[in-house]
Design a protein around this motif. Structure first.
Motif, PDB file in Angstrom:
ATOM      1  N   LYS A  39       0.694  -1.156  -0.051  1.00 45.51           N
ATOM      2  CA  LYS A  39       0.025   0.010   0.047  1.00 45.51           C
ATOM      3  C   LYS A  39       0.643   1.255  -0.064  1.00 45.51           C
ATOM      4  O   LYS A  39       0.502   2.362  -0.717  1.00 45.51           O
ATOM      5  CB  LYS A  39      -0.928  -0.007   1.143  1.00 45.51           C
ATOM      6  CG  LYS A  39      -2.136  -1.159   1.165  1.00 45.51           C
ATOM      7  CD  LYS A  39      -2.920  -0.903   2.527  1.00 45.51           C
ATOM      8  CE  LYS A  39      -3.952  -2.119   2.221  1.00 45.51           C
ATOM      9  NZ  LYS A  39      -4.695  -2.071   3.599  1.00 45.51           N
ATOM     10  N   ILE A  40       1.937   1.217   0.761  1.00 41.02           N
ATOM     11  CA  ILE A  40       2.896   2.749   0.990  1.00 41.02           C
ATOM     12  C   ILE A  40       3.419   2.726  -0.445  1.00 41.02           C
ATOM     13  O   ILE A  40       3.416   3.874  -0.902  1.00 41.02           O
ATOM     14  CB  ILE A  40       3.837   2.095   1.982  1.00 41.02           C
ATOM     15  CG1 ILE A  40       3.329   2.331   3.294  1.00 41.02           C
ATOM     16  CG2 ILE A  40       5.030   3.221   2.090  1.00 41.02           C
ATOM     17  CD1 ILE A  40       4.141   1.924   4.487  1.00 41.02           C
ATOM     18  N   THR A  41       3.935   1.321  -0.965  1.00 45.70           N
ATOM     19  CA  THR A  41       4.749   1.575  -2.285  1.00 45.70           C
ATOM     20  C   THR A  41       3.666   1.930  -3.477  1.00 45.70           C
ATOM     21  O   THR A  41       3.856   3.119  -4.311  1.00 45.70           O
ATOM     22  CB  THR A  41       5.165   0.172  -2.875  1.00 45.70           C
ATOM     23  OG1 THR A  41       6.123  -0.111  -1.849  1.00 45.70           O
ATOM     24  CG2 THR A  41       6.029   0.236  -4.175  1.00 45.70           C
ATOM     25  N   SER A  42       2.405   1.660  -3.103  1.00 47.47           N
ATOM     26  CA  SER A  42       1.338   2.080  -4.342  1.00 47.47           C
ATOM     27  C   SER A  42       1.074   3.602  -4.347  1.00 47.47           C
ATOM     28  O   SER A  42       1.030   4.244  -5.214  1.00 47.47           O
ATOM     29  CB  SER A  42      -0.016   1.340  -4.056  1.00 47.47           C
ATOM     30  OG  SER A  42       0.070  -0.196  -4.276  1.00 47.47           O
ATOM     31  N   TRP A  43       0.940   4.054  -2.978  1.00 43.25           N
ATOM     32  CA  TRP A  43       0.650   5.495  -2.969  1.00 43.25           C
ATOM     33  C   TRP A  43       1.962   6.451  -3.014  1.00 43.25           C
ATOM     34  O   TRP A  43       1.598   7.515  -3.708  1.00 43.25           O
ATOM     35  CB  TRP A  43      -0.082   5.871  -1.365  1.00 43.25           C
ATOM     36  CG  TRP A  43      -1.349   5.381  -1.184  1.00 43.25           C
ATOM     37  CD1 TRP A  43      -1.632   4.453  -0.383  1.00 43.25           C
ATOM     38  CD2 TRP A  43      -2.538   5.764  -1.820  1.00 43.25           C
ATOM     39  NE1 TRP A  43      -3.107   4.327  -0.327  1.00 43.25           N
ATOM     40  CE2 TRP A  43      -3.521   5.237  -1.245  1.00 43.25           C
ATOM     41  CE3 TRP A  43      -2.564   6.834  -2.758  1.00 43.25           C
ATOM     42  CZ2 TRP A  43      -4.993   5.387  -1.664  1.00 43.25           C
ATOM     43  CZ3 TRP A  43      -4.077   7.122  -3.234  1.00 43.25           C
ATOM     44  CH2 TRP A  43      -5.084   6.488  -2.655  1.00 43.25           C
TER      45      TRP A  43
END
Length: 363
Positions: free
Chosen positions: A273-277
């Motif tokens: 999720k962190i990488t996606s955002w």
């Protein structure tokens, strides 16, 4: 006073009256039959000294009885037996997932002679009043001698092991249901707490097998043959408890592996999720980084609608990246839309204000 009770038993019955340890032994010697049972609770060296001198207790065993924290064992000193038993107490709690301690331990030491037994207790939960009362209601057992008292104590301690293991197994079953439930709150700390409590159980139960087997298989002057057969039943119960604790330990190992796997999976999901955002934020970062450079000749730099169009393009690319990541399940559930939609609406309002108010026009 550390002396909880001091009684003289003759022909299986308790003699009336109150006795000191010296008077009780003198009465037994005068009658030539019976035995003395003295119960002590956490005595210090000075309090146990008189009893040790009167009954000839070995100084090394007395030192162990005073300082406690001994492993279960059976020792032989000049015709006297010294036995150490670990007691267990299950501490009530609302849930094993929130408890700080589940099992509490104590100790019972017993000095066994031909005509006496001295019991030393450590811990508030190792009370022997019920054992004494039950034996006094069955004088046929007390007629056998002080070895019958030692058997009754060992039998009560091991039966309590069974009760504690039952309660602990219920805790493990409850923990298992939480571990495999979706979104279960249990963490590795609680699993390590349960592992620590299992180790506490094993330290109390496993070392007791050898002393009980010695009482069953070895001919000792202080343990009549009729009592040795009863110790065999206690040994069988101890073996049953040891097997149950071993199975509980194996199950906890499995649950611990499952818990660590869940934690690792959750961390991987969080990183995705962190990488996606971060990927989504990289789009406007790159665009504003390019247009933030101080060059005179840049595409559409002085165009009236350049600013809203750049915002619209950035928004469109962000939406495409968001949809692609969402389709590949990198952004988890659809709850993120709850705050993404207001952000997009705010962005569109900025574009409308830019067009209507003429923001970004060259002077």
């Amino acid at each position: 006073m550390s002396v909880v009770d001091c009684a003289v038993y003759v022909d299986g019955k308790r003699l009336p009256g109150r006795w000191s340890h010296a008077e009780a032994m003198a009465e037994v010697h005068k009658r030539g039959s019976g035995f003395v049972w003295i119960g002590l609770h956490e005595p210090d060296a000075a309090q146990i000294q008189g009893v040790a001198e009167t009954y000839g207790l070995h100084e090394l065993a007395v030192e162990d009885a005073v300082h406690a924290h001994q492993r279960p064992k059976l020792e032989h000193y000049n015709g006297m037996l010294f036995m150490v038993l670990k007691t267990l107490h299950y501490m009530a709690h609302e849930s094993p997932t929130t408890a700080n301690e589940i099992v509490e331990t104590g100790e019972i030491m017993a000095f066994l002679g031909l005509d006496f037994i001295v019991t030393v207790r450590h811990g508030d939960h190792s009370d022997l009043r019920d054992v004494r009362r039950d034996l006094e209601e069955r004088p046929e057992q007390l007629r056998v001698g002080p070895a019958a008292v030692l058997h009754a104590i060992a039998d009560r301690v091991v039966d309590n092991y069974l009760a504690v293991s039952d309660s602990f197994e219920r805790d493990i079953e409850e923990t298992e249901s939480v571990v495999f439930a979706p979104g279960g709150p249990i963490g590795a700390e609680q699993m390590y707490l349960l592992k620590r409590e299992v180790l506490e159980l094993r330290r109390a139960i496993a070392p007791l097998a050898i002393p009980l087997r010695r009482l069953v298989e070895t001919e000792l002057p202080t343990v009549p043959p009729e009592v040795r057969s009863y110790f065999r039943d206690v040994d069988d119960h101890l073996t049953m408890v040891a097997d149950r604790v071993s199975r509980a330990d194996e199950l906890l190992n499995t649950l611990l592996d499952a818990t660590l796997a869940k934690i690792s999976l959750q961390q991987n999901n969080d990183m995705r999720k962190i990488t996606s955002w971060a990927a989504i934020i990289a789009v406007p970062t790159m665009a504003v980084g390019v247009y933030g450079m101080n060059f005179d000749f840049m595409p559409e730099l002085r165009w009236t609608y350049g600013y809203p169009i750049v915002l619209a393009v950035i928004l469109g690319v962000c939406l495409l990246v968001y949809r692609a990541l969402k389709r590949n399940r990198w952004l988890g559930s659809g709850r993120t839309v709850i705050w993404v939609v207001p952000l997009l609406v705010t962005w569109l309002l900025l574009i409308v204000l830019q067009i209507s108010l003429g923001w970004g026009r060259a002077p």
